[in-house]
Write an enzyme that holds these catalytic residues in place. Sequence first.
Site, PDB file in Angstrom:
ATOM      1  N   MET A  13       0.828  -1.210   0.000  1.00  0.00           N
ATOM      2  CA  MET A  13       0.000   0.000   0.000  1.00  0.00           C
ATOM      3  C   MET A  13       0.866   1.265   0.000  1.00  0.00           C
ATOM      4  O   MET A  13       0.582   2.226  -0.710  1.00  0.00           O
ATOM      5  CB  MET A  13      -0.944   0.011   1.211  1.00  0.00           C
ATOM      6  CG  MET A  13      -2.017  -1.036   1.166  1.00  0.00           C
ATOM      7  SD  MET A  13      -3.241  -0.733  -0.127  1.00  0.00           S
ATOM      8  CE  MET A  13      -4.240   0.561   0.583  1.00  0.00           C
ATOM      9  N   ASN A 107      -4.997  -0.009   8.647  1.00  0.00           N
ATOM     10  CA  ASN A 107      -6.270  -0.447   9.235  1.00  0.00           C
ATOM     11  C   ASN A 107      -6.152  -0.535  10.756  1.00  0.00           C
ATOM     12  O   ASN A 107      -6.284  -1.606  11.343  1.00  0.00           O
ATOM     13  CB  ASN A 107      -6.668  -1.822   8.677  1.00  0.00           C
ATOM     14  CG  ASN A 107      -7.430  -1.713   7.378  1.00  0.00           C
ATOM     15  OD1 ASN A 107      -8.134  -0.734   7.135  1.00  0.00           O
ATOM     16  ND2 ASN A 107      -7.290  -2.725   6.536  1.00  0.00           N
ATOM     17  N   LYS A 188     -13.880   3.093   8.479  1.00  0.00           N
ATOM     18  CA  LYS A 188     -13.184   2.091   7.648  1.00  0.00           C
ATOM     19  C   LYS A 188     -13.419   0.679   8.193  1.00  0.00           C
ATOM     20  O   LYS A 188     -13.560  -0.283   7.435  1.00  0.00           O
ATOM     21  CB  LYS A 188     -11.679   2.394   7.595  1.00  0.00           C
ATOM     22  CG  LYS A 188     -10.843   1.352   6.825  1.00  0.00           C
ATOM     23  CD  LYS A 188     -11.321   1.209   5.394  1.00  0.00           C
ATOM     24  CE  LYS A 188     -10.435   0.404   4.461  1.00  0.00           C
ATOM     25  NZ  LYS A 188      -9.905  -0.849   4.874  1.00  0.00           N
ATOM     26  N   HIS A 191     -16.723  -0.251   7.035  1.00  0.00           N
ATOM     27  CA  HIS A 191     -16.570  -0.516   5.590  1.00  0.00           C
ATOM     28  C   HIS A 191     -16.115  -1.960   5.395  1.00  0.00           C
ATOM     29  O   HIS A 191     -16.655  -2.700   4.572  1.00  0.00           O
ATOM     30  CB  HIS A 191     -15.549   0.467   5.000  1.00  0.00           C
ATOM     31  CG  HIS A 191     -15.056   0.101   3.632  1.00  0.00           C
ATOM     32  ND1 HIS A 191     -14.149  -0.922   3.408  1.00  0.00           N
ATOM     33  CD2 HIS A 191     -15.349   0.593   2.400  1.00  0.00           C
ATOM     34  CE1 HIS A 191     -13.915  -1.031   2.113  1.00  0.00           C
ATOM     35  NE2 HIS A 191     -14.625  -0.117   1.484  1.00  0.00           N
ATOM     36  N   ASN A 192     -15.119  -2.352   6.157  1.00  0.00           N
ATOM     37  CA  ASN A 192     -14.602  -3.710   6.011  1.00  0.00           C
ATOM     38  C   ASN A 192     -15.619  -4.758   6.455  1.00  0.00           C
ATOM     39  O   ASN A 192     -15.699  -5.835   5.878  1.00  0.00           O
ATOM     40  CB  ASN A 192     -13.293  -3.871   6.802  1.00  0.00           C
ATOM     41  CG  ASN A 192     -12.116  -3.277   6.053  1.00  0.00           C
ATOM     42  OD1 ASN A 192     -12.292  -2.369   5.247  1.00  0.00           O
ATOM     43  ND2 ASN A 192     -10.925  -3.770   6.317  1.00  0.00           N
ATOM     44  N   GLU A 195     -17.852  -5.135   3.714  1.00  0.00           N
ATOM     45  CA  GLU A 195     -17.076  -5.887   2.700  1.00  0.00           C
ATOM     46  C   GLU A 195     -17.111  -7.401   2.993  1.00  0.00           C
ATOM     47  O   GLU A 195     -17.325  -8.207   2.087  1.00  0.00           O
ATOM     48  CB  GLU A 195     -15.639  -5.354   2.732  1.00  0.00           C
ATOM     49  CG  GLU A 195     -14.616  -6.091   1.912  1.00  0.00           C
ATOM     50  CD  GLU A 195     -13.206  -5.517   2.170  1.00  0.00           C
ATOM     51  OE1 GLU A 195     -12.977  -4.321   1.906  1.00  0.00           O
ATOM     52  OE2 GLU A 195     -12.330  -6.264   2.654  1.00  0.00           O
ATOM     53  N   TYR A 196     -16.914  -7.774   4.261  1.00  0.00           N
ATOM     54  CA  TYR A 196     -16.963  -9.200   4.627  1.00  0.00           C
ATOM     55  C   TYR A 196     -18.306  -9.798   4.207  1.00  0.00           C
ATOM     56  O   TYR A 196     -18.373 -10.909   3.692  1.00  0.00           O
ATOM     57  CB  TYR A 196     -16.837  -9.370   6.151  1.00  0.00           C
ATOM     58  CG  TYR A 196     -15.437  -9.440   6.723  1.00  0.00           C
ATOM     59  CD1 TYR A 196     -14.458  -8.540   6.340  1.00  0.00           C
ATOM     60  CD2 TYR A 196     -15.108 -10.395   7.684  1.00  0.00           C
ATOM     61  CE1 TYR A 196     -13.194  -8.589   6.900  1.00  0.00           C
ATOM     62  CE2 TYR A 196     -13.850 -10.461   8.247  1.00  0.00           C
ATOM     63  CZ  TYR A 196     -12.886  -9.551   7.852  1.00  0.00           C
ATOM     64  OH  TYR A 196     -11.633  -9.607   8.407  1.00  0.00           O
TER      65      TYR A 196
HETATM   66  C1  6PG Z   1      -9.781  -2.287   1.522  1.00  0.00           C
HETATM   67  C2  6PG Z   1      -9.661  -3.634   2.153  1.00  0.00           C
HETATM   68  C3  6PG Z   1      -8.314  -3.767   2.795  1.00  0.00           C
HETATM   69  C4  6PG Z   1      -7.922  -5.188   3.051  1.00  0.00           C
HETATM   70  C5  6PG Z   1      -8.528  -5.785   4.277  1.00  0.00           C
HETATM   71  C6  6PG Z   1      -8.844  -7.247   4.094  1.00  0.00           C
HETATM   72  O1  6PG Z   1     -10.749  -1.619   1.838  1.00  0.00           O
HETATM   73  O2  6PG Z   1      -8.932  -1.940   0.728  1.00  0.00           O
HETATM   74  O3  6PG Z   1     -10.641  -3.819   3.110  1.00  0.00           O
HETATM   75  O4  6PG Z   1      -8.290  -2.924   3.880  1.00  0.00           O
HETATM   76  O5  6PG Z   1      -8.161  -5.983   1.939  1.00  0.00           O
HETATM   77  O6  6PG Z   1      -7.581  -5.658   5.280  1.00  0.00           O
HETATM   78  O7  6PG Z   1      -9.171  -7.711   5.319  1.00  0.00           O
HETATM   79  P1  6PG Z   1      -9.139  -9.239   5.720  1.00  0.00           P
HETATM   80  O8  6PG Z   1      -7.726  -9.729   5.512  1.00  0.00           O
HETATM   81  O9  6PG Z   1      -9.560  -9.220   7.131  1.00  0.00           O
HETATM   82  O10 6PG Z   1     -10.088  -9.927   4.786  1.00  0.00           O
END
Ligand code: 6PG
Length: 466
Positions: A13, A107, A188, A191-192, A195-196
């Site tokens: 990153m 994060n 964030k 957000h994650n 995302e999960y």
């Molecule tokens: C993002 C992702 C990024 C990363 C996560 C994955 O928004 O760019 O969320 O932050 O891919 O850390 O998290 P896990 O490894 O817990 O799935």
Amino acid sequence: MKYEIGVIGLGVMGKSLSRNLAQKGALPALYNRHVAGSEEKVAESFIAEHAVLDGAGAFDALKPFVDSLATPRKIILMVNAGAAVDSVLNNLSGLLSPGDIVLDGGNSHYQETQRRAAAWAAKGLHFLGAGISGGEKGALLGPSIMPSGNRKAYDEIAPFLAAIAAKDAQGQACCTYVGEQGSGHFVKMIHNGIEYVEMQLIAECYALLKQAQYSNDEIAAFFEAWCKDVGSYLLEISAKILRVETKGEYLIDQILDRAGNKGTGKWSTETIAQVGEAASLIPAALLARYLSFFKAKREAAQAFYAVAPKAVQVDPDHLKAAYRFSRIVNHHQGFSMIAEVAKKEDWGIDLTEIARIWTQGCIIKSDLMQELVHYLKEGDQLLMHSSIKAHIEQDHTAAKKMAATAIEAQVHAPCLLEAVNFFHGYTSAQSSANLIQAQRDFFGAHTYQRIDDPSGKSYHTHWEEE
Ligand code: 6PG
């Protein structure tokens, strides 16, 4: 010449963000620690690989790196969340001057960010927390950025963040001041969590379609077709993934079915429990990952119960509708959670702005997110919005049908099922919690309130003879 901005930490990153900064005309000073044998001259070799970084500063010692920056110094920290952040901050703080700004773009847990910022404020230094989403490609081409903390310090660093951020449909940067300290990392984290759930929902659709004997290519074709009216980055990449072949075999079939995680889903779940929100999908998605991890136990149990996968018919259009339905519940829960915690912490978060900066650059960007920017203007309960109501009513029957199909086929689909289940709970004016209250009062004299006494008075009953 002094550099206007510096980056600490040249992992995936950090490297992408540095190139992005340089492409936008902000040539950075770059620092990566020196670890003999494994991390040597990292900044120097990285700069040599990319012409755009010609003239960038390369450092593996902190003092010269800090001295190379114009004051007030602006540093973006891109190291692993946790102890690494504290360790860098400890080494850095003595080298900085009052007014200097360090922005943690990893994060990090939002409460850690609050703790660090308070400690730094006492030294006259600014520590800002910013969620950055988009993965490696996003960081390079334009991520979604969620910064928070001291407003004046943010204003100093904001032009750099706005320059590297993705742009929304109106050309505005997908970067906004989220609010007080910690709020950026909090947002964030959620957000994650969202995302999960999005990832898990797609995986459940894949599992159901597989059970219905569709091939990887057929499933990919369905996902591609769904993208036309349920545009979602995660759905798009899932279709691509399903088509990848290596040595004549589908790569997806060669990947071990144990999902990893780096902690943000766990933190989201802990926070949901702590604040007392009913956001049930994030925990469901997290626990699905945990269950996946116990491969040997699952293999033994399948053999023990002689479970044979059941053939099943799945109408892809019904499944698409169930997916759409579940996504809405997911976004309802996520935004409701942000709204609740923002109120408790007095952060004053503008939810429409959060949805807006999530329309591009981040992992959960989707057509739905574009719609939410408008819906959230009318309130934080998405399921109570008239346009959402129309979507939900259109897809509810199919969602129930797919949940029943998943159970019938014995396909583990916790998020599809819980989305339907949550909707039924959320739309029930009368729950069964009267019995819970009676049970609590029966065995523990925990008391209950009565429906015919609006004063909220507590009642206790001697439920049986001594
Ligand atoms: C993002 C992702 C990024 C990363 C996560 C994955 O928004 O760019 O969320 O932050 O891919 O850390 O998290 P896990 O490894 O817990 O799935």
